[in-house]
Design an enzyme around this catalytic site. Structure first.
Site, PDB file in Angstrom:
ATOM      1  N   ASP A  19     -16.999  10.234  -2.392  1.00 28.94           N
ATOM      2  CA  ASP A  19     -16.279   9.029  -1.974  1.00 28.94           C
ATOM      3  C   ASP A  19     -17.010   8.347  -0.817  1.00 28.94           C
ATOM      4  O   ASP A  19     -18.218   8.533  -0.612  1.00 28.94           O
ATOM      5  CB  ASP A  19     -14.822   9.410  -1.632  1.00 28.94           C
ATOM      6  CG  ASP A  19     -13.838   8.283  -1.899  1.00 28.94           C
ATOM      7  OD1 ASP A  19     -13.748   7.381  -1.058  1.00 28.94           O
ATOM      8  OD2 ASP A  19     -13.172   8.297  -2.953  1.00 28.94           O
ATOM      9  N   ASP A  20     -16.304   7.608  -0.031  1.00 32.48           N
ATOM     10  CA  ASP A  20     -16.823   6.769   1.052  1.00 32.48           C
ATOM     11  C   ASP A  20     -17.682   7.569   2.047  1.00 32.48           C
ATOM     12  O   ASP A  20     -17.351   8.710   2.368  1.00 32.48           O
ATOM     13  CB  ASP A  20     -15.600   6.195   1.782  1.00 32.48           C
ATOM     14  CG  ASP A  20     -15.929   5.005   2.634  1.00 32.48           C
ATOM     15  OD1 ASP A  20     -17.117   4.727   2.815  1.00 32.48           O
ATOM     16  OD2 ASP A  20     -14.975   4.368   3.119  1.00 32.48           O
TER      17      ASP A  20
ATOM     18  N   ASP B  36      -3.033   5.409  -3.230  1.00 31.38           N
ATOM     19  CA  ASP B  36      -3.494   6.435  -2.284  1.00 31.38           C
ATOM     20  C   ASP B  36      -2.389   7.451  -2.026  1.00 31.38           C
ATOM     21  O   ASP B  36      -2.643   8.529  -1.499  1.00 31.38           O
ATOM     22  CB  ASP B  36      -3.878   5.785  -0.944  1.00 31.38           C
ATOM     23  CG  ASP B  36      -5.277   5.191  -1.004  1.00 31.38           C
ATOM     24  OD1 ASP B  36      -5.992   5.467  -1.979  1.00 31.38           O
ATOM     25  OD2 ASP B  36      -5.639   4.453  -0.074  1.00 31.38           O
TER      26      ASP B  36
ATOM     27  N   TRP C 252       0.844  -1.187   0.000  1.00 34.12           N
ATOM     28  CA  TRP C 252       0.000   0.000   0.000  1.00 34.12           C
ATOM     29  C   TRP C 252       0.894   1.257   0.000  1.00 34.12           C
ATOM     30  O   TRP C 252       1.895   1.316   0.707  1.00 34.12           O
ATOM     31  CB  TRP C 252      -0.909  -0.008   1.243  1.00 34.12           C
ATOM     32  CG  TRP C 252      -1.712   1.251   1.349  1.00 34.12           C
ATOM     33  CD1 TRP C 252      -2.846   1.559   0.646  1.00 34.12           C
ATOM     34  CD2 TRP C 252      -1.423   2.379   2.176  1.00 34.12           C
ATOM     35  NE1 TRP C 252      -3.279   2.812   0.982  1.00 34.12           N
ATOM     36  CE2 TRP C 252      -2.419   3.354   1.925  1.00 34.12           C
ATOM     37  CE3 TRP C 252      -0.420   2.681   3.096  1.00 34.12           C
ATOM     38  CZ2 TRP C 252      -2.452   4.584   2.559  1.00 34.12           C
ATOM     39  CZ3 TRP C 252      -0.440   3.913   3.731  1.00 34.12           C
ATOM     40  CH2 TRP C 252      -1.463   4.850   3.472  1.00 34.12           C
TER      41      TRP C 252
ATOM     42  N   CYS D 207     -10.372   0.488  -8.053  1.00 39.72           N
ATOM     43  CA  CYS D 207      -9.510   0.963  -6.979  1.00 39.72           C
ATOM     44  C   CYS D 207      -9.420  -0.170  -5.979  1.00 39.72           C
ATOM     45  O   CYS D 207     -10.352  -0.955  -5.841  1.00 39.72           O
ATOM     46  CB  CYS D 207     -10.186   2.188  -6.354  1.00 39.72           C
ATOM     47  SG  CYS D 207      -9.475   2.732  -4.795  1.00 39.72           S
TER      48      CYS D 207
ATOM     49  N   TRP E 217     -14.907   1.956  -7.941  1.00 38.86           N
ATOM     50  CA  TRP E 217     -15.192   0.622  -7.372  1.00 38.86           C
ATOM     51  C   TRP E 217     -13.989   0.207  -6.522  1.00 38.86           C
ATOM     52  O   TRP E 217     -12.969  -0.205  -7.047  1.00 38.86           O
ATOM     53  CB  TRP E 217     -15.418  -0.360  -8.524  1.00 38.86           C
ATOM     54  CG  TRP E 217     -15.796  -1.747  -8.145  1.00 38.86           C
ATOM     55  CD1 TRP E 217     -15.051  -2.663  -7.469  1.00 38.86           C
ATOM     56  CD2 TRP E 217     -17.037  -2.407  -8.458  1.00 38.86           C
ATOM     57  NE1 TRP E 217     -15.740  -3.846  -7.330  1.00 38.86           N
ATOM     58  CE2 TRP E 217     -16.954  -3.724  -7.939  1.00 38.86           C
ATOM     59  CE3 TRP E 217     -18.191  -2.027  -9.127  1.00 38.86           C
ATOM     60  CZ2 TRP E 217     -17.986  -4.650  -8.082  1.00 38.86           C
ATOM     61  CZ3 TRP E 217     -19.211  -2.959  -9.269  1.00 38.86           C
ATOM     62  CH2 TRP E 217     -19.109  -4.251  -8.742  1.00 38.86           C
ATOM     63  N   ASP E 218     -14.153   0.298  -5.206  1.00 34.15           N
ATOM     64  CA  ASP E 218     -13.031   0.091  -4.289  1.00 34.15           C
ATOM     65  C   ASP E 218     -13.006  -1.340  -3.756  1.00 34.15           C
ATOM     66  O   ASP E 218     -13.992  -2.091  -3.874  1.00 34.15           O
ATOM     67  CB  ASP E 218     -13.173   1.097  -3.129  1.00 34.15           C
ATOM     68  CG  ASP E 218     -11.849   1.468  -2.490  1.00 34.15           C
ATOM     69  OD1 ASP E 218     -10.862   0.752  -2.695  1.00 34.15           O
ATOM     70  OD2 ASP E 218     -11.814   2.491  -1.763  1.00 34.15           O
ATOM     71  N   MET E 219     -11.931  -1.735  -3.108  1.00 26.45           N
ATOM     72  CA  MET E 219     -11.783  -3.076  -2.525  1.00 26.45           C
ATOM     73  C   MET E 219     -10.616  -2.986  -1.554  1.00 26.45           C
ATOM     74  O   MET E 219      -9.462  -3.019  -1.967  1.00 26.45           O
ATOM     75  CB  MET E 219     -11.481  -4.044  -3.677  1.00 26.45           C
ATOM     76  CG  MET E 219     -11.639  -5.488  -3.364  1.00 26.45           C
ATOM     77  SD  MET E 219     -10.107  -6.147  -2.716  1.00 26.45           S
ATOM     78  CE  MET E 219     -10.287  -7.851  -3.050  1.00 26.45           C
ATOM     79  N   ASN E 220     -10.947  -2.814  -0.258  1.00 25.97           N
ATOM     80  CA  ASN E 220      -9.927  -2.355   0.685  1.00 25.97           C
ATOM     81  C   ASN E 220      -9.261  -3.401   1.568  1.00 25.97           C
ATOM     82  O   ASN E 220      -8.582  -3.035   2.521  1.00 25.97           O
ATOM     83  CB  ASN E 220     -10.518  -1.263   1.574  1.00 25.97           C
ATOM     84  CG  ASN E 220     -10.522   0.070   0.860  1.00 25.97           C
ATOM     85  OD1 ASN E 220      -9.481   0.553   0.453  1.00 25.97           O
ATOM     86  ND2 ASN E 220     -11.692   0.650   0.672  1.00 25.97           N
TER      87      ASN E 220
HETATM   88  C1  DGJ Z   1      -9.302   3.578  -0.348  1.00 27.98           C
HETATM   89  C2  DGJ Z   1      -9.164   4.391  -1.596  1.00 27.98           C
HETATM   90  O1  DGJ Z   1      -7.957   4.121  -2.219  1.00 27.98           O
HETATM   91  C3  DGJ Z   1      -9.320   5.857  -1.247  1.00 27.98           C
HETATM   92  O2  DGJ Z   1      -9.119   6.640  -2.382  1.00 27.98           O
HETATM   93  C4  DGJ Z   1     -10.676   6.088  -0.652  1.00 27.98           C
HETATM   94  O3  DGJ Z   1     -11.664   5.832  -1.608  1.00 27.98           O
HETATM   95  C5  DGJ Z   1     -10.862   5.184   0.563  1.00 27.98           C
HETATM   96  N1  DGJ Z   1     -10.583   3.822   0.266  1.00 27.98           N
HETATM   97  C6  DGJ Z   1     -12.259   5.315   1.100  1.00 27.98           C
HETATM   98  O4  DGJ Z   1     -12.523   4.413   2.084  1.00 27.98           O
END
Ligand code: DGJ
Length: 762
Positions: free
Chosen positions: A365-366, A547, A198, A525, A476-479
């Site tokens: 965003d979120d 990020d 990351w 994302c 479309w995120d995936m954290n």
């Molecule tokens: C991770 C993304 O990379 C960020 O840009 C942002 O959208 C956050 N998640 C939001 O939780």
């Protein structure tokens, strides 16, 4: 162009040829890969060291072939058990534990276009693409392997994939299935891989090969930022514009594995495909398994050309849909401006400032949905939180549209929080193992996308949200990455295939949703750039790169990314100073100069900036719009410089080239001037060079500059012949190196930069 002459197959593109030879035993062997060989040329056998070298006490094929040592043969698709002890392309189990396969030529066909066994896959084009299918069969069993090669003539790209087919009465379990294998005749190569984590994605690692196996892979359930599936082999002397380079990548978003092995006989084997880690796939009688596709390119002139081959291939044959050829809008994203702390009023104030400066798309965003007020709750419930947005998504969408802005929305569909209505209703939809407490990432869990009902739920929830807001763009995120891999669903047999089944479920969802909303611009994302791969790009034309928007780190991140992926795919934003990931202070103009090399936007609170920064931004957006096509779609090249302290990038489209000059640290008393050489320009033309007129603030420079008399900008124009630019390079003017300030002194300082515009003259 593909043709067969005698025992040879020639798979040729404009400038390259991949040659295969069928041996008299029927084994399909790799002959050569490099610059174009038109057909069977006199002496062709002499470029190959032959197939009959005795390797001492090694295992030879049989008594009729005492000189045929599989361990030293260049093969097209290696298996186990007949003397080849290198990493195999294919490993199976059958008959209660046997694994030996002896694959020989069974047939072939040459056809226009390409096959589409595995989805997503590269697009076809009857004019430009020709394919070869070689069918291999085991000497004993009814197990068939179909090897596919598609030649993309203009791009110098060869696409590879395989399909395994079981026609035996018994089951065959696949344990390792590569998309492609490439056996090279020597080991004088260095490996470039794109590694990180990351906030430091795709940093280039360069290392020499040596005996043994190097594995570049992901076991995280996604393609991951630890190791991208892009790899290069280059010669020791190879640079951006000279020397041999071979590059490959995989069209896949899950666990991948690239294995590079140097054998005891100094041969190099390269494999790429689904990671064999935790993989197995049962083929019943009549069943078949198609691998994802891999792409391969060769350049004799350094890695810039190999990267350009991939760029042009990706633009034409990976990116699809209504946004394929459209210029990407300049966006403002509220994440780093507000994080979770927003109201509709605050969002609209940000939107209004952005609109005034020339921004075209506002991205929410979120934090807009369900119980989401921080990162411990809400994921899974894709319903607007009306306490925050009283008029709902429809209200916010309407207001943004009436301001003349496009409306973008963030989602993270693959995830669920325990504190959510979805989890309360369907706890078993979370990936977990009965009796074990599942591990957590960012307080969240992953939904089991191998289950149809989960995919169906997400499809309908997302359709509703996107329609209500009349959304134009989706992030479309995936954290988090995967743990506790298992499906609680009864119909998910063969848990060794869980990772792959998850990806197939994801692809099905992406396919349905992108078809349902063809006009939405999707950006993928994954906690920044944790899933930057060609599989995702088949559905979503751009990816959030990282990020980390720190100016200096972005040089490495973007440079690595651009070795595999074109600028239009690379989300790139200007954010605040000090940076939220590095605390580094940097000027607004330099941040723009580095960020403008992709799908561009801002990610900071514009309502808190001083008037000068806002003026700078207004100028930046106007500049970006003017040269957006060059910056998003031009030919990107890294240009060699004196040392790593100074970085030059260029992007060329038609008659315009934009150049970035970036300096990491200001150095004292260097006694030299920086030089720009553009060896790819036309020697017979003349060029006008000017720099982007950027604001230089005296107060940022300190006391010593109080008498700096040049005003706030530094304009420069010159006309130079192509020959001088190509062969000599031109001086950019002395930099401030501590020895006083004169009329011609340029002030870059630490983390300073300039953009130059180079126009070909008539
Ligand atoms: C991770 C993304 O990379 C960020 O840009 C942002 O959208 C956050 N998640 C939001 O939780």
């Amino acid at each position: 162009m593909i043709n067969k002459q005698g025992d040879y197959f020639f798979i040729s593109t404009k400038r390259t040829s991949y040659v295969i030879k069928i041996l008299d035993t029927g084994h399909v062997s790799h002959f050569s890969y490099g610059v174009r060989i038109d057909s069977f040329e006199k002496g062709l056998e002499l470029i190959h060291e032959g197939f009959d070298i005795n390797i001492g006490c090694g295992t030879y094929y049989d008594e009729d072939h005492p000189m045929m040592f599989m361990d030293n043969l260049a093969m097209e698709y290696g298996t186990v058990g007949k003397g080849d002890s290198r990493e195999p392309a294919l490993e199976v189990r059958y008959g209660g534990g046997m694994s030996v396969l002896d694959l020989v030529y069974h047939g072939h066909r040459i056809f226009k276009g390409k096959n589409e066994d595995f989805l997503p896959c590269a697009l076809s084009d009857e004019e430009n693409v020709e394919s070869l299918e070689i069918v291999l069969k085991d000497k004993l069993l009814d197990v068939f392997v179909h090897l596919f090669y598609s030649a993309y003539e203009d791009e110098d790209v060869i696409l590879r994939s395989a399909r395994i087919e079981n026609l035996m009465d018994d089951v065959v379990v696949l344990e390792n299935v590569s998309s492609m294998m490439l056996d090279l005749p020597d080991s004088d190569w260095e490996l470039l891989s794109f590694d990180g984590a990351w906030a430091r994605e795709r940093y280039v690692t360069r290392r020499p090969l040596s005996p043994g196996v190097i594995v570049i892979d992901s076991k995280l359930g996604c393609s991951s930022s630890e190791h991208n599936s892009l790899v290069y082999l280059v010669r020791k002397e190879t640079s951006s514009d000279s020397g041999e380079a071979i590059a490959l990548n995989l069209i896949y978003s899950g666990n991948h594995s690239e294995r590079i092995e140097v054998s005891p006989f100094s041969k190099t084997r390269v494999l790429t495909g689904i990671n064999p880690f935790n993989f197995s796939w049962t083929l019943e009688k009549g069943g078949s398994f198609a691998t994802p596709e891999a792409i391969l390119t060769y350049s004799p002139n350094g890695w810039n050309d190999a990267a350009l081959n991939f760029h042009s291939f990706i633009r034409k044959y990976i990116i699809r849909g209504n946004w394929k050829d459209r210029l990407r809008p300049v966006l403002i994203n509220n994440w780093e401006a507000t994080y979770f702390n927003f109201t509709e009023e605050r969002l609209l104030a940000l939107a209004s400032e952005a609109k005034d400066l020339g921004v075209e798309l506002f991205v929410l965003d979120d934090g807009w949905f369900g119980r989401r007020v921080d990162d411990r709750s809400g994921l899974g419930d894709w319903i607007c939180n009306r306490t925050r947005l009283p008029d709902g998504l429809e209200g916010l969408g309407r207001k943004l549209h009436s301001m003349g802005l496009l409306f973008g929305l963030w989602v993270e569909p693959e995830m669920v929080n325990e504190n959510s209505a979805l989890f309360e209703k369907h706890p078993d939809w979370r990936i977990s193992i009965p009796g074990r407490t599942p591990s957590v990432g960012r307080h969240q869990y992953i939904l089991d996308l191998s289950r149809r009902e989960v995919v169906d739920y997400l499809y309908s929830a997302l359709c509703e949200a996107f329609s209500l807001g009349d959304v134009d763009y989706v992030k479309w995120d995936m954290n988090r990455t995967m743990s506790d891999y298992f499906s609680l669903s009864n119909d998910c047999s063969g848990m060794g295939g869980f990772f792959h089944r998850y990806i197939l479920g994801l692809y099905e969802l992406l396919s349905k949703i992108t078809k349902r909303f063809p006009d939405i611009l999707f950006e993928s994302c994954s906690a920044g750039g944790n899933r930057y791969d060609l599989g995702m790009l088949c559905f979503m034309p751009q990816t959030w790169t990282s990020d980390n928007t720190d100016i200096h780190h972005r040089i490495s991140i973007q440079e690595g990314t651009l070795m595999g992926y074109p600028q239009s795919t690379m989300g790139s934003h200007v954010s605040a100073s000090p940076g939220h990931q590095s605390l580094r202070k940097s000027g607004i103009e330099s941040r723009f100069n580095v960020a403008c090399w992709g799908a561009f936007g801002y990610e900071l609170d514009l309502t808190k900036l001083c008037a000068e920064d806002l003026e700078a931004i207004r100028g930046q957006i106007a500049f970006y719009k003017k040269y957006r096509n060059v910056l998003q779609n031009g030919k990107f090249r890294k240009i060699s410089s004196r040392d790593d302290n100074l970085v030059f990038w260029s992007s060329t489209l038609d008659k315009t080239t934009i150049v970035l000059e970036y300096q990491a640290f200001n150095r004292p008393n260097t006694g030299f001037q920086d030089k720009l050489r553009l060896p790819f320009l036309d020697r017979s033309k003349c060029y006008r060079i000017s720099n982007r007129n950027q604001i230089i603030r005296k107060e940022d420079l300190g006391d010593i500059f109080s008498s700096y008399g040049k005003g706030v900008s530094e304009e420069w124009t010159a006309v130079v012949s192509g020959r001088l630019l190509c062969d000599y390079g031109i001086l950019l003017g002395p930099q401030f190196t501590g020895n006083g300030v004169f009329e011609t002194t340029r002030i870059l300082g630490d983390f300073g930069s300039r953009l130059y515009i180079i126009e070909e003259m008539d």
